[in-house]
Design a protein around this motif. Structure first.
Motif, mmCIF file in Angstrom:
data_model
loop_
_atom_site.group_PDB
_atom_site.id
_atom_site.type_symbol
_atom_site.label_atom_id
_atom_site.label_comp_id
_atom_site.label_asym_id
_atom_site.label_seq_id
_atom_site.Cartn_x
_atom_site.Cartn_y
_atom_site.Cartn_z
ATOM 1 N N VAL A 184 0.841 -1.205 0.000
ATOM 2 C CA VAL A 184 0.000 0.000 0.000
ATOM 3 C C VAL A 184 0.874 1.254 0.000
ATOM 4 O O VAL A 184 0.662 2.185 -0.795
ATOM 5 C CB VAL A 184 -0.945 0.003 1.214
ATOM 6 C CG1 VAL A 184 -1.726 1.309 1.275
ATOM 7 C CG2 VAL A 184 -1.900 -1.178 1.146
ATOM 8 N N VAL A 185 1.879 1.278 0.874
ATOM 9 C CA VAL A 185 2.752 2.451 0.980
ATOM 10 C C VAL A 185 3.501 2.688 -0.323
ATOM 11 O O VAL A 185 3.546 3.824 -0.844
ATOM 12 C CB VAL A 185 3.760 2.269 2.135
ATOM 13 C CG1 VAL A 185 4.833 3.366 2.102
ATOM 14 C CG2 VAL A 185 3.039 2.282 3.477
ATOM 15 N N GLU A 186 4.057 1.633 -0.894
ATOM 16 C CA GLU A 186 4.944 1.798 -2.044
ATOM 17 C C GLU A 186 4.195 2.054 -3.344
ATOM 18 O O GLU A 186 4.686 2.789 -4.197
ATOM 19 C CB GLU A 186 5.849 0.573 -2.179
ATOM 20 C CG GLU A 186 7.143 0.873 -2.896
ATOM 21 C CD GLU A 186 8.181 -0.208 -2.716
ATOM 22 O OE1 GLU A 186 9.380 0.121 -2.790
ATOM 23 O OE2 GLU A 186 7.817 -1.385 -2.536
ATOM 24 N N ILE A 187 3.007 1.469 -3.509
ATOM 25 C CA ILE A 187 2.269 1.724 -4.757
ATOM 26 C C ILE A 187 1.805 3.168 -4.799
ATOM 27 O O ILE A 187 1.855 3.823 -5.851
ATOM 28 C CB ILE A 187 1.081 0.737 -4.920
ATOM 29 C CG1 ILE A 187 0.556 0.786 -6.366
ATOM 30 C CG2 ILE A 187 -0.026 1.045 -3.942
ATOM 31 C CD1 ILE A 187 1.491 0.282 -7.402
ATOM 32 N N LEU A 188 1.365 3.707 -3.647
ATOM 33 C CA LEU A 188 0.953 5.112 -3.601
ATOM 34 C C LEU A 188 2.144 6.037 -3.839
ATOM 35 O O LEU A 188 2.044 7.017 -4.593
ATOM 36 C CB LEU A 188 0.300 5.419 -2.252
ATOM 37 C CG LEU A 188 -1.039 4.718 -1.981
ATOM 38 C CD1 LEU A 188 -1.522 5.026 -0.564
ATOM 39 C CD2 LEU A 188 -2.090 5.147 -3.005
#
Length: 206
Positions: free
Chosen positions: A37-41
């Motif tokens: 979640v953190v990295e895709i955003l």
């Protein structure tokens, strides 16, 4: 000493029934899902193909850990079949990233190195921690080995993302980001071949 891919792992069943193994898998699953979640955003915000590729790798790893939890304690044949499925997902990830990097090369991109560096560092810390937890299980059957290979590849990939961030910052161009995305794809394809070979050997043995 690491076992041959054609040998049955010693104390295999007891290892998969080990509560520590299951706990480590749960920790890895939660950590990877959160980092996806953190990295895709961050990857979308920074227009970084390398970060987005790494995020999808986190997502794939989360699914792999869930599969490993599902087959833990089952017969070797079922665990080997699960490892074949995971090898296929690693291969699909690698091919998708190669295609996405080529697309970025054609249409152009403007990755933001500061975000790449900060998120890449966070991802590296998470993956190193998970890899250390999994290190003692690295010589198990194909299912256990696939989990270790995923974590090992992730840590290597994070170092590459940091190198890409430095390259983008130093050159002001996007090619380091695209190059690293391509290298990560190659790492996933290589890892899938390792897991596939050992799983095939275990199916023949069984």
């Amino acid at each position: 000493m690491a076992k041959s891919c054609c040998q049955a792992p010693e104390n295999d069943q007891s290892a998969h029934n080990n509560p520590r193994w299951r706990l480590v898998l749960w920790i890895a699953l939660v950590a990877n899902a959160a980092m996806f979640v953190v990295e895709i955003l961050a990857g979308i915000a920074a227009d970084s193909r390398a970060l987005q590729a790494d995020a999808l790798d986190f997502f794939g790893d989360s699914a792999n850990y869930a599969i490993s939890l599902g087959v833990a304690g089952l017969a070797l044949t079922w665990r080997a079949k699960a490892a074949l499925l995971k090898a296929a997902t690693m291969l699909a990830f690698g091919l998708w990233v190669i295609g996405y990097a080529i697309y970025g090369l054609i249409v152009g991109s403007s990755p933001e190195p500061q975000t790449m560096g900060a998120i890449g560092t966070l991802a590296l810390l998470v993956n190193v921690a998970v890899a250390l937890l999994l290190f003692r299980f690295r010589t198990g059957d194909a299912n256990m080995r696939s989990v270790w290979i995923c974590s090992r590849n992730d840590a290597i990939g994070n170092v590459a993302v940091l190198a890409a961030a430095l390259g983008v910052f130093g050159t002001g161009q996007s090619w380091p980001d695209l190059l690293v995305a391509g290298l990560m794809a190659g790492l996933a394809i290589w890892g899938s071949a390792e897991v596939f070979a050992q799983a095939r050997g275990e199916l023949k043995y069984d």
